[in-house]
Every structure is written in C-alpha cells, then in structure tokens.
Scaffold this motif. Structure first.
Motif, PDB file in Angstrom:
ATOM      1  N   VAL B  55       9.596 -28.539 -26.665  1.00 46.62           N
ATOM      2  CA  VAL B  55      10.968 -28.053 -26.694  1.00 46.62           C
ATOM      3  C   VAL B  55      11.122 -26.885 -25.736  1.00 46.62           C
ATOM      4  N   GLY B  56      12.052 -26.987 -24.843  1.00 46.98           N
ATOM      5  CA  GLY B  56      12.357 -25.882 -23.946  1.00 46.98           C
ATOM      6  C   GLY B  56      13.547 -25.113 -24.490  1.00 46.98           C
ATOM      7  N   ILE B  57      13.396 -23.784 -24.571  1.00 49.19           N
ATOM      8  CA  ILE B  57      14.516 -22.949 -25.012  1.00 49.19           C
ATOM      9  C   ILE B  57      15.024 -22.218 -23.788  1.00 49.19           C
ATOM     10  N   PHE B  58      16.267 -22.485 -23.427  1.00 53.42           N
ATOM     11  CA  PHE B  58      16.808 -21.886 -22.210  1.00 53.42           C
ATOM     12  C   PHE B  58      17.914 -20.905 -22.563  1.00 53.42           C
ATOM     13  N   GLY B  59      18.165 -20.003 -21.650  1.00 53.90           N
ATOM     14  CA  GLY B  59      19.253 -19.052 -21.865  1.00 53.90           C
ATOM     15  C   GLY B  59      19.086 -17.867 -20.958  1.00 53.90           C
ATOM     16  N   PRO B  60      20.166 -17.154 -20.702  1.00 52.14           N
ATOM     17  CA  PRO B  60      20.080 -15.970 -19.847  1.00 52.14           C
ATOM     18  C   PRO B  60      19.307 -14.857 -20.535  1.00 52.14           C
ATOM     19  N   ASN B  61      18.990 -13.809 -19.816  1.00 56.24           N
ATOM     20  CA  ASN B  61      18.301 -12.662 -20.409  1.00 56.24           C
ATOM     21  C   ASN B  61      19.129 -12.094 -21.556  1.00 56.24           C
ATOM     22  N   GLY B  62      18.438 -11.736 -22.616  1.00 53.05           N
ATOM     23  CA  GLY B  62      19.140 -11.126 -23.737  1.00 53.05           C
ATOM     24  C   GLY B  62      19.809 -12.142 -24.645  1.00 53.05           C
ATOM     25  N   ASP B 178       6.113 -17.804 -24.233  1.00 50.53           N
ATOM     26  CA  ASP B 178       7.272 -17.015 -23.859  1.00 50.53           C
ATOM     27  C   ASP B 178       7.301 -16.855 -22.340  1.00 50.53           C
ATOM     28  N   GLU B 179       8.264 -17.479 -21.704  1.00 48.47           N
ATOM     29  CA  GLU B 179       8.444 -17.400 -20.256  1.00 48.47           C
ATOM     30  C   GLU B 179       7.142 -17.675 -19.504  1.00 48.47           C
ATOM     31  N   PRO B 180       6.541 -18.847 -19.718  1.00 46.17           N
ATOM     32  CA  PRO B 180       5.240 -19.076 -19.074  1.00 46.17           C
ATOM     33  C   PRO B 180       5.346 -19.167 -17.558  1.00 46.17           C
ATOM     34  N   ASP B 181       6.565 -19.429 -17.029  1.00 45.51           N
ATOM     35  CA  ASP B 181       6.630 -19.619 -15.587  1.00 45.51           C
ATOM     36  C   ASP B 181       7.009 -18.365 -14.818  1.00 45.51           C
ATOM     37  N   THR B 182       7.144 -17.238 -15.514  1.00 45.62           N
ATOM     38  CA  THR B 182       7.400 -16.024 -14.746  1.00 45.62           C
ATOM     39  C   THR B 182       6.090 -15.270 -14.555  1.00 45.62           C
ATOM     40  N   GLU B 214      14.587 -26.505 -13.775  1.00 48.26           N
ATOM     41  CA  GLU B 214      13.999 -27.484 -12.867  1.00 48.26           C
ATOM     42  C   GLU B 214      12.493 -27.590 -13.041  1.00 48.26           C
ATOM     43  N   ARG B 215      11.859 -26.441 -13.098  1.00 46.00           N
ATOM     44  CA  ARG B 215      10.398 -26.463 -13.170  1.00 46.00           C
ATOM     45  C   ARG B 215       9.904 -26.882 -14.544  1.00 46.00           C
ATOM     46  N   THR B 216      10.678 -26.638 -15.550  1.00 47.07           N
ATOM     47  CA  THR B 216      10.212 -26.908 -16.907  1.00 47.07           C
ATOM     48  C   THR B 216      10.586 -28.305 -17.390  1.00 47.07           C
ATOM     49  N   ARG B 217      11.590 -28.896 -16.727  1.00 51.17           N
ATOM     50  CA  ARG B 217      12.173 -30.120 -17.252  1.00 51.17           C
ATOM     51  C   ARG B 217      11.150 -31.226 -17.505  1.00 51.17           C
ATOM     52  N   GLU B 218      10.271 -31.421 -16.531  1.00 54.37           N
ATOM     53  CA  GLU B 218       9.342 -32.560 -16.672  1.00 54.37           C
ATOM     54  C   GLU B 218       8.423 -32.402 -17.884  1.00 54.37           C
ATOM     55  N   LEU B 219       8.242 -31.184 -18.334  1.00 56.70           N
ATOM     56  CA  LEU B 219       7.372 -30.962 -19.492  1.00 56.70           C
ATOM     57  C   LEU B 219       8.080 -31.272 -20.803  1.00 56.70           C
ATOM     58  N   CYS B 220       9.392 -31.007 -20.824  1.00 54.99           N
ATOM     59  CA  CYS B 220      10.095 -30.997 -22.110  1.00 54.99           C
ATOM     60  C   CYS B 220      10.510 -32.389 -22.551  1.00 54.99           C
ATOM     61  N   THR B 221      10.506 -32.544 -23.888  1.00 52.69           N
ATOM     62  CA  THR B 221      11.115 -33.738 -24.449  1.00 52.69           C
ATOM     63  C   THR B 221      12.467 -33.404 -25.054  1.00 52.69           C
ATOM     64  N   ARG B 222      12.675 -32.121 -25.244  1.00 46.25           N
ATOM     65  CA  ARG B 222      13.944 -31.682 -25.818  1.00 46.25           C
ATOM     66  C   ARG B 222      14.298 -30.333 -25.250  1.00 46.25           C
ATOM     67  N   ALA B 223      15.564 -29.961 -25.303  1.00 46.33           N
ATOM     68  CA  ALA B 223      15.946 -28.651 -24.803  1.00 46.33           C
ATOM     69  C   ALA B 223      17.047 -28.089 -25.674  1.00 46.33           C
ATOM     70  N   PRO B 242      18.856 -33.001 -14.143  1.00 44.43           N
ATOM     71  CA  PRO B 242      18.938 -31.596 -13.733  1.00 44.43           C
ATOM     72  C   PRO B 242      20.360 -31.146 -13.395  1.00 44.43           C
ATOM     73  N   GLN B 243      21.104 -31.981 -12.657  1.00 44.97           N
ATOM     74  CA  GLN B 243      22.461 -31.577 -12.278  1.00 44.97           C
ATOM     75  C   GLN B 243      23.332 -31.405 -13.518  1.00 44.97           C
ATOM     76  N   GLU B 244      23.241 -32.412 -14.383  1.00 52.16           N
ATOM     77  CA  GLU B 244      24.036 -32.338 -15.621  1.00 52.16           C
ATOM     78  C   GLU B 244      23.664 -31.073 -16.395  1.00 52.16           C
ATOM     79  N   PHE B 245      22.384 -30.836 -16.434  1.00 52.99           N
ATOM     80  CA  PHE B 245      21.928 -29.697 -17.217  1.00 52.99           C
ATOM     81  C   PHE B 245      22.471 -28.389 -16.647  1.00 52.99           C
ATOM     82  N   VAL B 246      22.435 -28.259 -15.328  1.00 52.47           N
ATOM     83  CA  VAL B 246      22.944 -27.030 -14.713  1.00 52.47           C
ATOM     84  C   VAL B 246      24.408 -26.842 -15.064  1.00 52.47           C
TER      85      VAL B 246
END
Lengths: 217, 254, 232
Positions: B55-62, B178-182, B214-223, B242-246
């Motif tokens: 599961v990918g959890i997305f969102g802006p800072n804060g 937590d933010e593994p790609d930063t 974009e970078r995380t999408r291929e890993l996730c089964t859910r978001a 990806p486009q839809e998601f953006v």
C-alpha cells in the motif's frame, strides 16, 4: 531487558565516556569543597557524608542525562520503543545500567574522598558500600524517570535538576544521616537505614509503574 | 524459558499467523483520530489491508503520512478510534514483533558496529539463529565486509542500508517504510526494491509513504491519498494509470 | 462545528461568574472583619498572631492544590481528556501562589516570635520543598511547550510529587522539629479560623475557575487561528 543492558555496557566499553566524565566530575566537586572548608571541618563525619552525597547526586545527574542523550543521537530511543519490549523492562534496563555505572564510579570516588578528607578508618566503614548502593538505587530510579522526561524537552539541563532534586529530598536526608552515623563510627542500621531502604523500594516501584506514560508519544 | 520451547512457540505462532492471515485483516483502522499539540493531525481514518498487499500512502508534506505510519508502528497511540494489527491491539508485544519500521533516522548506535547493532535489535526481537540471520542480512545489504567498523564512520548510504537490514532482521510480516525514496542512494534503492519484491513474493504486507507516485507505482498494489489528515481517496481493485493518478492527486490535495 | 464548541465554555461560565466573585467578596470581608475586629489578641504572642488566620488557610489551599493536581493528572493519564490536563495546570499554578503566601506570611510571624526569619523546622522545610516541586511542575510546562506528550510528563510529575509528599514529611519529621502546634483554641479563634478558611476556599475556587476558563479560551483561540489558516 538484558539485551538493552548488554548494549549499554558495550557502548560504554567503546566510548568510556560516562564513567570517565562522571569520575572526574565527582572528584572536582569534592575538590571544591576541600578548598572551601578548613581541615578541622573536613574531619567531621557530617561533612564527609554530605560531601559524598553532593558529589554523587550532581555527577550522577549528569551521568544519567548523558546516557539518555547518547540514546537520542540517531533517535535510537525510538528504535528501542519499536522493539517488542515492555516499557517496565526498558525502565529496569536503564535503571540497572545507571546503578551499575554509578556504583563503578563510587567504588573509586568514595574511598578516595575518605582518604582526601583524612577520615580515620574504622570497622563500621565496611557498611559504606551497602549504604552507598542503597542511595544509588533510589537516586537512579527517580533519576531514570525524570531524565526520560527532561531529555525530550527544551532546556533539559535545567529541567532535570529542577524536577529531580526536590523529589530526592527524603532520600537525600536519609542517606546523609546513615552515612554520617557510619563515618562517625556510630550505630547506623537504625531507623534511618530502614527509611532509606523503604524509599528505595517506593522509588523503584514508582519509576517502574509510570515509565510507560513517559516513553510513549 | 529454554530456547527450545521458545522456538517451538515461535513456530506455533508463525503457523497461527499463516492460518489467521487467511481470514483476518493485517491492518484494520476504524475511525482513527490523532491530535498533536491539541490539534487534529489525523481524523476519521478508516481502512483495511489484507495480507500480501503493498500500500502506498501519498500526500503533500504535513498531510499526516508519517503520523499514520508511526501509529501503525505503535510509536504513537491513537487519540481515539480503533487500530488492530493481525487482529489484536497494535501495542501488544506479540504484534510488535511482527512489525518492521524503516524511518527517516537509522536508529543505529553510532559507536557500535553493524554486527553489534544488529545483535542488540535481534536479541530484543528474540530472532532465532541470530548469528546466521545477521550474516545473511549483512550480505543482503552488501555490508558483510564492514561488519566490525563502528557505524559512526559509515557513509549515509551505508547507514541507510544497515538500517534496512535492521528493519528486516526479524522478518516482519508487516513492513512499514516512511519515505523510502527520499535521500536513498541508488544502491540502497535497488536493494530496497529487491527486498520489497521479495516481501511481495512471501505474501508479506508492506505500507510505505511517498510523494513520488511514478517511482513507487510499480511496487504498489493499492494506494491512498492523505490530505489535511483525512483520507482523500482510496484506490479500488486496480491502480489508476500515472496520468490519472496525477490528476486525482491534484484534485484531492487542492 | 467549531462554532458549536465555542459556546460550551462561555455558556457554562454564566452562573459561576456572577455568583463566585460576590461570594468571595463577602467571605473575604467577613474574614477580615473577624481577624481584625472580632477575635481577641493571643495572650503570649499579641497582635502578630493574627497573621496565623491567613497563614494556615493558605497552607491548606496549597495542599488542596496539590491534591487537585494529582487527581486531575491521574484522570488525564486514565482518559486523556484535555480538561483534566488544564485543571491540573490551573491547580498547580494556584497551589504555587498559595504556597508562596505561606512562605511569605510564615517569616513575617517568625521574626518577632522566634527572632529569626527562617528556621529549618519540619513544616517550613516541607513547605519549601513543596514549593520547589510546584516550581518544577510549572517550569516543566513553560519550558517543554504545550502538547499531549508534555501533558503526560507533567501528569507523571504531579503524581510522583504527591506520592513524594508523605516521604518528605516522614524524613523531615525524623530530622527535627519546633513548629508550634495548634493546641486548644478559644472559640472566637476557632470561628475566625473557620471563616478565614471558608474565604480562602472561595478565593481558591474563584481563581481556579478564572484560570481554567482562560486556559480553555486559549485553546479555542488556537483552534480558531488554525481554522483561519486552514481556510485561507
């Protein structure tokens, strides 16, 4: 719990930071008093006992705080909290490691102090290690609890003594009295000693029960 | 308790979890609220995650991503609401043993060597056959030659790899990142991706926060998208492109 | 939603706000009148002894404050309600005020009677230590900021402080003692003390109420500010 204790000892072996700084600090405190008092005053058992405890309390306070600051460097304390360890056990591990280090330091500082003060040797001095240990136990119990609070606030250097010293008053009074009697070669296993042991038990139980509230966020 | 009985118990436990995995959710959050400094950071968070999901959890800072992850790791307690992992409260020791957490900081003692660090954490988690496991993990993150050097001298990338080894040491069933790609260097990223792929194969559950879809999408089964402490959107059975998601993301976090 | 929550404190305050100040005023005037006009001079100590009617109730209020802190702290750790935390905070601040009053009125009396401002008598020492614990509690809140974690820290300190009180008392009692004990009181004196205590309870309650409300209002202001920022 033993894992934490093992890790603390290993860290200290690696850095030698705590024991050495504690030792020098305790010695310095004693030196200040030696300069401030006259030789006659120094020979009084009451002074010797007060001195021992003042040095122990102030050096010990910094030592306990140091231990937790070390733990904070890469937020290791969070790593510790992640582990499946009960907070009560974390308390006991930290408490025992503090007791251990203070005992090691006192094992050198106490005889050195007595020698520096020129107090006469007597048989009752054999009880001193026990009394010191009792004091260290109570002190470490409350100290571990208060330091866990202080370390995560701003101005922790001020907050720790502000919290810890008033709470320590009863223990301090009892410990100084027992030690005074002991140094004077009087009977020291009386009421004060029993009070000291009772305070130890109470403080350890308090620390153990409340530590969980302090460490979780 | 002898080691043997411990081991048999653990074997029983894993058997049990494999059974229960079939019919209980790995994570069940119901109406979670969390305040910090008396203001809500998370409100009304409800979701359920089955085993083997990533599961990918997305969102802006804060948005509350880190807070949510720390709640799941039992580093925080919810102000209200119910949170169960593997069917029991997240603070229970047996549950915590099944959770691995990779945060922003490494939680490694700088004055101890990798081996010693891992030995400490391994003992705390009661990892069976600790020595072998540590050697295996160190090899996995490519640090077997550095096992006796204090972590203080490590580069940032090496420390992060070791941190990954630390988080996976006890073979967690639920792995929180937590933010593994930063701030990871390429080598750490490839090792991480390998570990995640492996986790996926072994039907482990993974939750990770990110703001890089974009970078995380291929890993996730859910978001899911968090915004201002609420779940703004949860994916259905399939992930959007990806486009839809953006587009979704900008719509949700406006 | 915020608007609804706003009203709770303000509406509840109506009764207490109109009632408590008047009650406190009347009680305090009565107390003053009794202390200065009604009660006779104490035989040995003379006029100075009248300070006792403020001294003793202050000490009781300081203790009362401490027990409220402990109770509210325990309630907070139990249920995590913000109101319990604020009550503990308000009670600690008030307790410290009254504890300071004890420490001020004590020496004023001690100087003419004992010939010294301060002596290490058990109760004096006890009060001083109590004051120090209060000070640590209040300062912890000042230094550490205002959030759930600090609230829990303060609650632990409040509870440990209260458990420590009997220990302090035992150890200091064993240590030494000369404080006058109240033996037999003339009925006038007893009545005056009673009225004074009543007046102090009023003052304490009123101040506690005011402080509690101001703390609640502070929370609401913060919530409104955040609301504004979030809406912009």
């Amino acid at each position: 719990m033993w894992a934490i204790l093992w890790k603390d000892l290993l860290l200290e072996l690696r850095t030698k930071e705590r024991v050495s700084s504690l030792f020098v600090l305790a010695l310095l405190i004693i030196l200040v008093f030696v300069f401030a008092l006259t030789p006659e005053q120094l020979k009084q058992p009451a002074f010797g006992s007060a001195l021992l405890w003042v040095a122990l309390v102030f050096a010990g306070m910094l030592g306990i705080q140091r231990a937790l600051i070390l733990e904070q460097e890469r937020n290791c304390f969070t790593g510790l909290l992640l582990c499946p360890i009960d907070p009560g056990q974390v308390f006991f591990a930290k408490f025992l490691s503090n007791v251990f280090f203070l005992t090691v330091v006192e094992a050198v500082v106490a005889p050195l102090t007595l020698a520096l003060l020129g107090l006469p040797f007597s048989v009752s001095l054999l009880g001193l290690p026990l009394v010191l240990l009792c004091g260290i136990v109570g002190f470490s119990a409350l100290g571990t609890l208060c330091a866990a609070i202080a370390v995560r606030t701003r101005a922790r250097e001020i907050i720790l003594p502000l919290m810890l010293l008033p709470l320590l008053v009863p223990l301090f009074i009892a410990a100084v009295h027992v030690t005074g009697a002991l140094l004077a070669g009087e009977v020291w296993t009386g009421t004060w000693f029993r009070v000291l042991v009772a305070f130890d038990v109470i403080f350890v139980v308090i620390g153990w029960l409340t530590f969980g509230f302090v460490v979780q966020e | 308790m002898t080691q043997q009985t411990q081991r048999t118990q653990q074997a029983q436990q894993t058997q049990e979890t494999q059974q229960t995995k079939m019919n209980t959710w790995v994570v069940e959050a119901h109406n979670l609220h969390k305040t910090f400094a008396w203001t809500p950071v998370l409100s009304d968070i409800s979701f359920r995650i089955a085993s083997a999901e990533v599961v990918g959890i997305f969102g802006p800072n804060g948005a509350g991503k880190t807070t949510l992850l720390r709640l799941l790791a039992a580093l925080l307690t919810p102000t209200s609401g119910r949170l169960t992992l593997f069917g029991s409260a997240s603070s229970e020791l047996a549950v915590r043993r099944k959770v691995g957490f990779l945060g922003h900081e490494s939680y490694l003692y700088p004055d101890l060597t990798p081996e010693e660090n891992l030995t400490f954490y391994g003992k705390a988690y009661r990892v069976p056959d600790l020595k072998g496991r540590i050697a295996q993990q160190l090899e996995h993150v490519g640090l077997q030659d550095w096992r006796t050097m204090p972590v203080r001298y490590f580069s940032r990338g090496m420390e992060q790899r070791l941190s990954l080894a630390r988080a996976l040491l006890h073979a967690p069933d639920l792995f929180l990142l937590d933010e593994p790609d930063t701030g990871l260097d390429p080598r750490a990223v490839s090792i991480l991706h390998a570990s995640l792929a492996e986790a996926k194969e072994q039907a482990k559950t993974v939750m990770l926060t990110s703001h890089d879809f974009e970078r995380t999408r291929e890993l996730c089964t859910r978001a899911l998208i968090l915004h201002r402490g609420r779940i703004a959107w949860q994916s259905e059975a399939t992930l959007p492109s990806p486009q839809e998601f953006v587009e979704l993301y900008t719509a949700c976090t406006r | 939603m915020d608007g609804v929550r706003m009203n709770t404190v303000t509406s509840r305050s109506g009764l207490a706000d109109s009632f408590l100040p008047w009650l406190t005023c009347v009680a305090m005037l009565a107390a003053l009148a009794m202390v200065f006009l009604y009660v006779p001079n104490e035989r040995v100590q003379g006029e100075v002894q009248r300070i006792f009617y403020f001294h003793l109730p202050s000490a009781w209020m300081a203790f009362l404050g401490f027990f409220i802190v402990a109770g509210a702290s325990a309630a907070f750790l139990w249920q995590g309600k913000r109101s319990a935390d604020l009550l503990a905070q308000a009670a600690a601040e008030l307790g410290m005020v009254f504890c300071s009053l004890v420490l001020l009125t004590g020496p004023l009396w001690a100087r003419p009677i004992w010939g010294v401002w301060w002596t290490w008598d058990p109760r004096l020492t006890m009060t001083l230590v109590l004051w120090l614990i209060y000070a640590a509690y209040v300062l912890l809140r000042v230094f550490a900021g205002d959030n759930e974690t600090v609230a829990r820290y303060a609650a632990v300190l409040g509870i440990v402080g209260v458990i420590d009180i009997p220990l302090i008392y035992i150890s200091i009692r064993l240590w030494r003692g000369i404080h006058p004990k109240v033996e037999q009181m003339a009925p006038e004196m007893a009545w005056t003390l009673l009225v004074c205590t009543g007046a102090f309870v009023c003052v304490f309650t009123w101040l506690l109420w005011l402080r509690l409300r101001s703390l609640h209002l502070r929370d609401e202001i913060r919530a409104l500010r955040q609301h504004l920022v979030a809406a912009s």
